[in-house]
Motif scaffolding. Structure first.
Motif, PDB file in Angstrom:
ATOM      1  N   ALA A 199     -50.442 -12.407  56.152  1.00  0.00           N
ATOM      2  CA  ALA A 199     -49.751 -11.207  56.610  1.00  0.00           C
ATOM      3  C   ALA A 199     -50.711 -10.180  57.195  1.00  0.00           C
ATOM      4  CB  ALA A 199     -48.976 -10.584  55.442  1.00  0.00           C
ATOM      5  N   LEU A 200     -51.971 -10.207  56.749  1.00  0.00           N
ATOM      6  CA  LEU A 200     -52.917  -9.153  57.124  1.00  0.00           C
ATOM      7  C   LEU A 200     -53.862  -9.545  58.266  1.00  0.00           C
ATOM      8  CD1 LEU A 200     -53.884  -7.921  53.533  1.00  0.00           C
ATOM      9  CD2 LEU A 200     -52.312  -6.828  55.144  1.00  0.00           C
ATOM     10  N   LEU A 201     -54.512 -10.718  58.158  1.00  0.00           N
ATOM     11  CA  LEU A 201     -55.560 -11.068  59.122  1.00  0.00           C
ATOM     12  C   LEU A 201     -55.048 -11.228  60.556  1.00  0.00           C
ATOM     13  CD1 LEU A 201     -57.812 -13.534  57.074  1.00  0.00           C
ATOM     14  CD2 LEU A 201     -58.119 -11.084  57.495  1.00  0.00           C
ATOM     15  N   PRO A 202     -53.875 -11.868  60.770  1.00  0.00           N
ATOM     16  CA  PRO A 202     -53.428 -11.998  62.163  1.00  0.00           C
ATOM     17  C   PRO A 202     -53.158 -10.668  62.853  1.00  0.00           C
ATOM     18  CG  PRO A 202     -52.288 -13.572  60.761  1.00  0.00           C
ATOM     19  CD  PRO A 202     -53.012 -12.629  59.854  1.00  0.00           C
ATOM     20  N   ALA A 203     -53.022  -9.591  62.073  1.00  0.00           N
ATOM     21  CA  ALA A 203     -52.821  -8.281  62.700  1.00  0.00           C
ATOM     22  C   ALA A 203     -54.001  -7.916  63.589  1.00  0.00           C
ATOM     23  CB  ALA A 203     -52.623  -7.218  61.616  1.00  0.00           C
ATOM     24  N   LEU A 204     -55.205  -8.324  63.180  1.00  0.00           N
ATOM     25  CA  LEU A 204     -56.387  -8.050  63.990  1.00  0.00           C
ATOM     26  C   LEU A 204     -56.335  -8.806  65.310  1.00  0.00           C
ATOM     27  CD1 LEU A 204     -59.038  -8.341  61.119  1.00  0.00           C
ATOM     28  CD2 LEU A 204     -57.898  -6.272  61.963  1.00  0.00           C
ATOM     29  N   VAL A 205     -55.828 -10.031  65.262  1.00  0.00           N
ATOM     30  CA  VAL A 205     -55.703 -10.841  66.468  1.00  0.00           C
ATOM     31  C   VAL A 205     -54.554 -10.336  67.329  1.00  0.00           C
ATOM     32  CG1 VAL A 205     -55.278 -13.196  67.314  1.00  0.00           C
ATOM     33  CG2 VAL A 205     -56.667 -12.836  65.260  1.00  0.00           C
ATOM     34  N   TRP A 206     -53.484  -9.890  66.682  1.00  0.00           N
ATOM     35  CA  TRP A 206     -52.300  -9.409  67.404  1.00  0.00           C
ATOM     36  C   TRP A 206     -52.652  -8.249  68.338  1.00  0.00           C
ATOM     37  CZ3 TRP A 206     -47.265 -10.737  68.069  1.00  0.00           C
ATOM     38  CH2 TRP A 206     -46.380  -9.754  68.527  1.00  0.00           C
ATOM     39  N   VAL A 207     -53.483  -7.356  67.863  1.00  0.00           N
ATOM     40  CA  VAL A 207     -53.847  -6.184  68.663  1.00  0.00           C
ATOM     41  C   VAL A 207     -54.587  -6.603  69.930  1.00  0.00           C
ATOM     42  CG1 VAL A 207     -55.257  -4.092  68.697  1.00  0.00           C
ATOM     43  CG2 VAL A 207     -53.904  -4.650  66.671  1.00  0.00           C
ATOM     44  N   GLN A 208     -55.447  -7.621  69.821  1.00  0.00           N
ATOM     45  CA  GLN A 208     -56.294  -8.009  70.938  1.00  0.00           C
ATOM     46  C   GLN A 208     -55.650  -9.065  71.839  1.00  0.00           C
ATOM     47  OE1 GLN A 208     -59.223  -6.456  71.391  1.00  0.00           O
ATOM     48  NE2 GLN A 208     -59.671  -7.525  73.310  1.00  0.00           N
ATOM     49  N   TRP A 209     -55.033 -10.092  71.224  1.00  0.00           N
ATOM     50  CA  TRP A 209     -54.541 -11.231  72.017  1.00  0.00           C
ATOM     51  C   TRP A 209     -53.050 -11.513  71.846  1.00  0.00           C
ATOM     52  CZ3 TRP A 209     -59.356 -11.858  69.325  1.00  0.00           C
ATOM     53  CH2 TRP A 209     -60.462 -11.860  70.168  1.00  0.00           C
ATOM     54  N   GLY A 210     -52.365 -10.708  71.038  1.00  0.00           N
ATOM     55  CA  GLY A 210     -50.916 -10.833  70.929  1.00  0.00           C
ATOM     56  C   GLY A 210     -50.468 -12.121  70.252  1.00  0.00           C
ATOM     57  N   TRP A 211     -49.274 -12.564  70.647  1.00  0.00           N
ATOM     58  CA  TRP A 211     -48.634 -13.724  70.033  1.00  0.00           C
ATOM     59  C   TRP A 211     -49.440 -14.997  70.240  1.00  0.00           C
ATOM     60  CZ3 TRP A 211     -45.793 -15.611  66.502  1.00  0.00           C
ATOM     61  CH2 TRP A 211     -45.114 -16.816  66.634  1.00  0.00           C
ATOM     62  N   VAL A 212     -50.002 -15.168  71.413  1.00  0.00           N
ATOM     63  CA  VAL A 212     -50.778 -16.379  71.686  1.00  0.00           C
ATOM     64  C   VAL A 212     -51.963 -16.478  70.728  1.00  0.00           C
ATOM     65  CG1 VAL A 212     -52.211 -17.571  73.386  1.00  0.00           C
ATOM     66  CG2 VAL A 212     -50.067 -16.498  74.101  1.00  0.00           C
ATOM     67  N   GLY A 213     -52.656 -15.370  70.510  1.00  0.00           N
ATOM     68  CA  GLY A 213     -53.781 -15.377  69.587  1.00  0.00           C
ATOM     69  C   GLY A 213     -53.356 -15.713  68.168  1.00  0.00           C
ATOM     70  N   CYS A 214     -52.210 -15.197  67.742  1.00  0.00           N
ATOM     71  CA  CYS A 214     -51.713 -15.491  66.393  1.00  0.00           C
ATOM     72  C   CYS A 214     -51.383 -16.966  66.235  1.00  0.00           C
ATOM     73  CB  CYS A 214     -50.481 -14.641  66.088  1.00  0.00           C
ATOM     74  SG  CYS A 214     -50.828 -12.880  65.863  1.00  0.00           S
ATOM     75  N   VAL A 215     -50.732 -17.545  67.248  1.00  0.00           N
ATOM     76  CA  VAL A 215     -50.373 -18.964  67.173  1.00  0.00           C
ATOM     77  C   VAL A 215     -51.628 -19.828  67.123  1.00  0.00           C
ATOM     78  CG1 VAL A 215     -49.267 -20.876  68.405  1.00  0.00           C
ATOM     79  CG2 VAL A 215     -48.139 -18.647  68.278  1.00  0.00           C
TER      80      VAL A 215
END
Length: 377
Positions: free
Chosen positions: A341-357
């Motif tokens: 729940a927490l770590l992908p938030a860092l990726v979400w800000v920079q690369w959005g949904w693609v980065g999270c996937v």
């Protein structure tokens, strides 16, 4: 080697259902609770976080219960006790009281988890462990879906307090069903000190698998909700909540896979789970709603198959202290969910949904590699 009876199969299915029924019950009504108690969404999310953290902290310490009393009695007692804090949620006057009873639920739930998996490993061996464990995990799937769906549905028609009253009644009925269906078995040898065995690398590998598995599940569904709420999809709350129905695919697939995998080691089921999960994650990159939903369905199916494989592996290899081993596994499992729940938030800000996937796919590859290296023996 005695095969599990039909009553035992149904009973273990109900054990999984009882454990997960209240666990995520507030997830679909966070907005309603926030309005009721005049708190922010961030604050009300603690009704989920506090419960799962309580599960993670308590899980390693509940194994001794099954060594002092008959595991079926421990399970039934825990389920019946669980109905009380679920019901008391409906009576709270403040947000702090709500958090208190959600915390108590989190303290009781791992008793059901750990004792159920420990019981499977004690009563059955070899291929039967994989089959019965898959039924138990199928119960967790139905419980997790039903807890969210029933609570949200009744809240819409009557109110959230009434929803928890119904939920408490369901937990109570399931506890009575387990009591009627699950044979008591022999009394544990409480006066004989049992050797616990060494918690070696294979079992730590199982814990690492659990961390990666729930990380991928929580990350997928948390950030899919954010992605689908934005343009061009712009889904509302009710539509986003209905996405949890994709769990029902795993409800069908997991028991079937467990039967098919009876003659194979848990590692093979884990690798199949990883491939299915990665396929689903890949589909989530296609910007078409039905394809994304299909991807979520496949991804969640892979998660539950991996969960069945990990539980079966622990039940087969943990020696005499199976409940203690599954307790450590659950701690790592739910810590993985918190990180998801927490770590992908860092990726979400920079690369959005693609980065999270892509991050989710990375964790799916990781649990396949960890299993391949750690479970070969």
């Amino acid at each position: 080697m005695q095969a599990p009876s039909s009553a035992s199969r149904v009973a273990l299915f109900l054990c999984g259902c009882a454990a997960f029924l209240p666990l995520y019950a507030t997830q679909g009504i966070l907005g309603e609770l926030a309005r009721q108690f005049a708190v922010s969404i961030r604050q009300v999310s603690w009704t989920l976080t506090l419960t799962t953290l309580a599960v993670a902290v308590t899980a390693p310490f509940v194994g001794w219960l099954g060594q002092r009393w008959r595991p079926p009695a421990v399970i039934v007692a825990a389920v019946l006790l669980l109905a009380t804090p679920v019901l008391l949620v409906a009576t709270v006057d403040s947000f702090d009281e709500l958090l208190l009873w959600r915390l108590v639920q989190g303290l009781l739930i791992p008793v059901i988890f750990a004792t159920s998996v420990g019981l499977i490993g004690e009563r059955w061996q070899g291929a039967n462990v994989t089959e019965v464990t898959s039924l138990y995990v199928a119960g967790t799937i139905l419980g997790g879906f039903a807890g969210r769906f029933v609570t949200a549905l009744i809240t819409d028609y009557w109110g959230w307090r009434e929803a928890f009253m119904v939920l408490a009644g369901l937990v109570l009925l399931i506890g009575l069903g387990i009591h009627l269906l699950l044979a008591p078995g022999p009394a544990p040898q409480v006066f004989k000190r049992k050797a616990k065995g060494r918690f070696g690398w294979p079992l730590w590998a199982a814990c690492a698998v659990g961390f990666c598995v729930l990380f991928s599940q929580v990350a997928s569904f948390t950030y899919a909700g954010l992605y689908l709420s934005e343009a061009p999809f712009s889904l509302g709350t009710a539509a986003l909540g209905s996405i949890y129905a994709v769990f029902l695919l795993a409800l069908v697939v997991t028991p079937i896979a467990g039967r098919l995998a009876k003659a194979r080691p848990p590692l093979h089921l884990l690798l199949v789970a990883g491939v299915i999960g990665m396929l689903g994650s890949g589909l989530m990159l296609v910007p078409v709603l039905w394809v994304i939903v299909l991807g979520l369905a496949l991804s969640s199916t892979g998660v539950f198959l991996a969960q069945a494989a990990a539980n079966a592996f622990i039940a087969r290899t943990a020696g005499e202290n199976k409940a203690g081993a599954i307790g450590r596994y659950l701690t790592c499992y739910y810590l993985g969910g918190s990180a998801g729940a927490l770590l992908p938030a860092l990726v979400w800000v920079q690369w959005g949904w693609v980065g999270c996937v892509l991050m989710v796919i990375g964790f799916q590859v990781a649990f396949m590699l960890i299993g391949r290296l750690g479970w070969r023996a």
